[in-house]
Structures are given as structure tokens and as C-alpha cells.
Design an enzyme around this catalytic site. Structure first.
Site, short mmCIF file in Angstrom:
data_model
loop_
_atom_site.label_atom_id
_atom_site.label_comp_id
_atom_site.label_asym_id
_atom_site.label_seq_id
_atom_site.Cartn_x
_atom_site.Cartn_y
_atom_site.Cartn_z
CB SER A 101 14.45 -14.64 25.13
OG SER A 101 14.77 -15.97 24.82
CG ASP B 183 18.28 -18.51 25.28
OD1 ASP B 183 18.70 -19.05 26.33
OD2 ASP B 183 17.07 -18.28 25.08
CG ASP C 77 16.10 -16.15 28.71
OD1 ASP C 77 16.55 -16.81 27.75
OD2 ASP C 77 14.96 -16.30 29.15
CG ASP D 130 14.79 -19.73 28.52
OD1 ASP D 130 15.51 -19.49 27.53
OD2 ASP D 130 13.64 -19.26 28.64
#
Length: 437
Positions: free
Chosen positions: A97, A236, A238, A240
């Protein structure tokens, strides 16, 4: 690598982590076969260790007799989408993340595109360090690449607008954090008619999340001085989580997005339930603003998986976190920065309003969120610590306090304090910090 609130995660040791992922893939694969799964889809973000972990996981799943479909660098919500549209799929995302490139992690999604249950998490944890006994050669799984993954996901995101809106005439600055959305978010917006300014869209495996606006929000003001745009969208690593700003660099977080989309949905009678889900981090001012327009609010623990489970339990559509994870179940069972972005912009247009006007409808309570380095996260589980926090809550009854372990950084805790005055917030925070520093 350890198991946390958002999957297996931690700093990458090339030998230990590879061996761990091989075992993780094998034992998870064996459990999946018992549940009727035949294959998994693996996606990853842009950090360099993703290639190594992908290969180790792939070998583990194949040795258990599970086929592997490789989607390549792609955002977390795209894997959620693919697992829910391909028949009989299980989803795997290799990402840490918003953490720096040295870390990595693994998230699992079930056939509905939701993060797996706690029961299944615990079952995997029990078995992950057991020896590997591969299936006979004749029963090994195979590996394939999904070349159409990116295109399919972009087309799906576009379809959520259902012809109701486009972005022609808009200029949008995209800060992709050198992450999984570095191509997808700009392509999506351009296909909807927007002019796109790209920032942090050149991943090299080592720069994910580095100097990105989603983590360093003072950059929104910097961008506003350097570029001319209507909106700035920061995502960000990743993909999401979304943070927005207007042309002046005023930040618009997940609480604001939830309020905007909820208000639009209510005006269109899209949600029969008239209720949304947030977390302990959601500002009470947002709750009061939602209540004023007839929308109920339910809190969960911090973490998008808790929001997802609460939405399913209550049969609700919309939920999200202050940090920018927004779930709209009519479109996706996962937090999706791209869908949240285009739906937010569509909602502003349909409501004939602006980000600044939306924020004027919310009387935000003074609030501080601080990350604290600790030797052991489990200190917050000690009875003496809990008793001390309870005493502070009784001493300051108008304050809301949340102390939790970081879900992505194993040596840190997050402390949130909210009250009716800035002075009280600072006082309460200092008393809590004195318990751990």
C-alpha cells in the site's frame, strides 16, 4: 513477514520472504481446493520485490494444483473486480500500500471480490509454516497471463458513469505515487475527455509512494502554484485510496467524498437505505452533516475490510475511511480510487456544487491523528494501558479517542483524538503519548 490487519506484510528479506511466500501459496492453494476454487489471479504494484514474491507465490499455488493467472502491475481494486467477474476465482494482491519500497505485503480476495474472512485468515496462519508436499506432476497447476486485465478494468470504471457524465473541458493533475495506477488513472481520465497532467507516474521499482501527495498533502498547494488544473487527484501505491484537491490546493479527504456521494445518491434516490458506514476516524462533524440531510451513519473499526463486512451485514451501498478508501458496492466490493474519483466528480457536477461548498456544509470537530513509534504494538493491549485510556476518557468526556495498531507498519501505533476545542485535543493527545513514549 507477519500477518496484520490487512494481510501478510513487512520488510522484505529476499531469502526468508521468498520461502514464506512459497509456503503461503502452497497451503492457501490446498485450502482453496477444499473450497472449490480452481485458480487464482495475482496482481501487484510497482515495487521491485513484487517480481520475486509473485514467482514464489506462483510456484506455491502451482505445487498445490491451483492454476495461476498473472495480471501484472495493476491496482488492488482491479484484482477485486477480476475475481468477482471471472468464474471461480480467488484474488491475490502483492502490495504494501502506502509503505516505502523496502516493504511488501499480500492481500487475499474471495470470489465476491471482498477481503477474506477472519476465519479463513486464521486457518491460513495456522498452516503457513507447515512443510510443503507438492501434488503429483500430473496434477500441478499451470500459469497464464491476463493481457486484457488493464483494458477490462478501465472499461468497467468508465461504465459506472452509465453515460451520465464526462470530463470534457476539465484539466486534472494526477499524482499516482509511482504506483499501480501510474498508467490506469491518466488513461481513464483521458478516455473520459479530460486533459491530464502526470506527476509521479514513472515507477522504477524503488520510488513507489516517494514524495507523493497522498502522503505529503502539502504538495497539493505546491502543485496549485506550479500548474493550472481544475482538480488534483492523488492515489496511493496500490490504488485503493484517493485524496482530492481543488484548483487552489484545498484538500478534500475521504470524509468529504463520502458526504458528497451520499448526498448525490440521496438526491437521486439511489440508496433506499439512507445510511452509510465509516470508521472510528470519521469526523463527528461529518456524521452530524449527514444526519442533517437524513442519512444515518454507522461506525466500524479502522480498516476497509471492516467497512466491507458492515456494508454486507447491513445490506448498504456506501462506506469509506477518512484516509480515502471508498467502497461503493453497486460498483465494487473493494475500496477503489478510480471509481471514487470519477463518481465524486460526477456527483459535484450533478449537484452543481464545488469542493469548497461541500466542505462549508460540514462543521468539522478539532481532530489530530498522530503515528507513534513503539517497541511493541501490543502495549495497547495491556490492561494498565487500557485502564489509563479509560481514565483519560472520563476526565475529558467530550473527547473521542482511538488508539490502534498500525495495519501496515509493525512498529507503530495510531492515535486519534477529537474534541470540541483545539486545546483539549492537544492536552488529551499529550496524556496518551505519555503512556507509550
Amino acid at each position: 513477514m507477519k500477518y496484520g490487519t490487512d494481510g501478510f506484510r513487512g520488510p522484505v528479506d529476499t531469502h526468508v520472504t521468498s520461502e514464506f511466500c512459497l509456503k503461503l501459496g502452497f497451503h492457501t492453494g490446498c485450502l482453496l481446493k477444499d473450497k472449490g476454487y480452481e485458480s487464482v489471479i495475482i496482481g501487484k504494484d510497482t515495487r521491485v520485490s513484487g517480481y520475486m514474491l509473485e514467482s514464489a507465490l506462483q510456484a506455491g499455488f502451482i505445487s498445490a494444483g491451483i492454476d495461476v493467472k498473472l495480471a501484472g502491475p495493476i491496482p488492488t481494486p482491479a484484482v477485486s473486480f477480476l475475481t468477482s467477474t471471472y468464474s471461480g476465482q480467488f484474488g491475490v494482491v502483492i502490495s504494501a500500500s502506502h509503505n516505502p519500497f523496502q516493504d511488501n505485503g499480500i492481500k487475499f480476495f474471495n470470489r465476491h471480490g471482498r477481503k477474506i474472512s477472519e476465519e479463513f485468515e486464521n486457518l491460513i496462519t495456522e498452516k503457513v509454516n507447515l512443510p510443503i508436499k507438492p501434488v503429483p506432476v500430473s496434477k500441478l497447476g499451470k500459469a497464464f497471463r491476463i493481457d486484457s486485465a488493464t483494458g477490462r478494468y478501465i472499461e468497467y470504471c468508465k461504465s459506472t458513469l452509465r453515460g451520465a457524465s464526462n470530463l470534457r473541458g476539465s484539466t486534472i493533475l494526477v499524482d499516482a505515487a509511482h504506483g499501480a495506477n501510474y498508467k490506469i488513472t491518466p488513461m481513464l481520465l483521458e478516455e473520459l475527455g479530460a486533459k491530464v497532467i502526470r506527476i509521479n507516474c514513472e515507477p522504477d521499482g524503488f520510488n513507489i509512494n516517494k514524495a507523493s501527495a497522498v502522503l505529503e498533502q502539502d504538495k497539493f498547494k505546491k502543485y496549485a502554484k506550479e500548474y493550472e488544473f481544475d482538480f488534483c487527484a492523488a492515489v496511493d501505491g496500490d490504488g485503493d485510496r484517493l485524496v482530492l484537491s481543488d484548483s487552489s490546493g484545498n484538500v478534500f479527504n475521504g470524509d468529504d467524498v463520502i458526504y458528497t456521494i451520499a448526498k448525490r445518491n440521496k438526491s437521486q434516490a439511489k440508496d433506499k437505505s439512507d445510511a452509510v458506514v465509516g470508521t472510528d476516524m470519521t469526523n463527528e462533524g461529518v456524521v452530524e452533516a449527514l444526519n442533517k440531510i437524513g442519512i444515518d451513519f454507522f461506525r466500524t473499526k479502522v480498516g476497509d475490510k471492516y467497512i466491507s463486512r458492515e456494508l454486507v451485514s447491513r445490506d448498504l451501498n456506501l462506506g469509506g475511511e477518512t484516509s480515502g478508501h471508498i467502497i461503493q458496492r453497486e460498483f465494487s466490493e473493494s475500496g477503489d480510487a478510480n471509481i471514487a474519483l470519477i463518481q465524486s466528480l460526477a456527483a459535484l457536477k450533478e449537484l452543481e456544487t464545488t469542493l469548497k461548498d461541500i466542505q462549508s456544509k460540514i462543521d468539522y470537530k478539532p481532530n489530530i491523528l498522530e503515528t507513534i513509534e513503539v517497541d511493541d504494538q501490543n502495549i495497547i493491549e495491556n490492561k494498565s494501558f487500557k485502564d489509563s485510556v479509560n481514565s483519560i476518557e472520563k476526565k475529558f468526556p467530550s473527547s473521542r479517542i482511538s488508539v490502534r495498531k498500525s495495519g501496515t507498519e509493525i512498529s507503530k501505533i495510531r492515535v486519534m483524538v477529537e474534541s470540541n476545542s483545539d486545546d483539549e485535543v492537544k492536552t488529551v493527545l499529550e496524556e496518551i503519548k505519555s503512556l507509550v513514549v
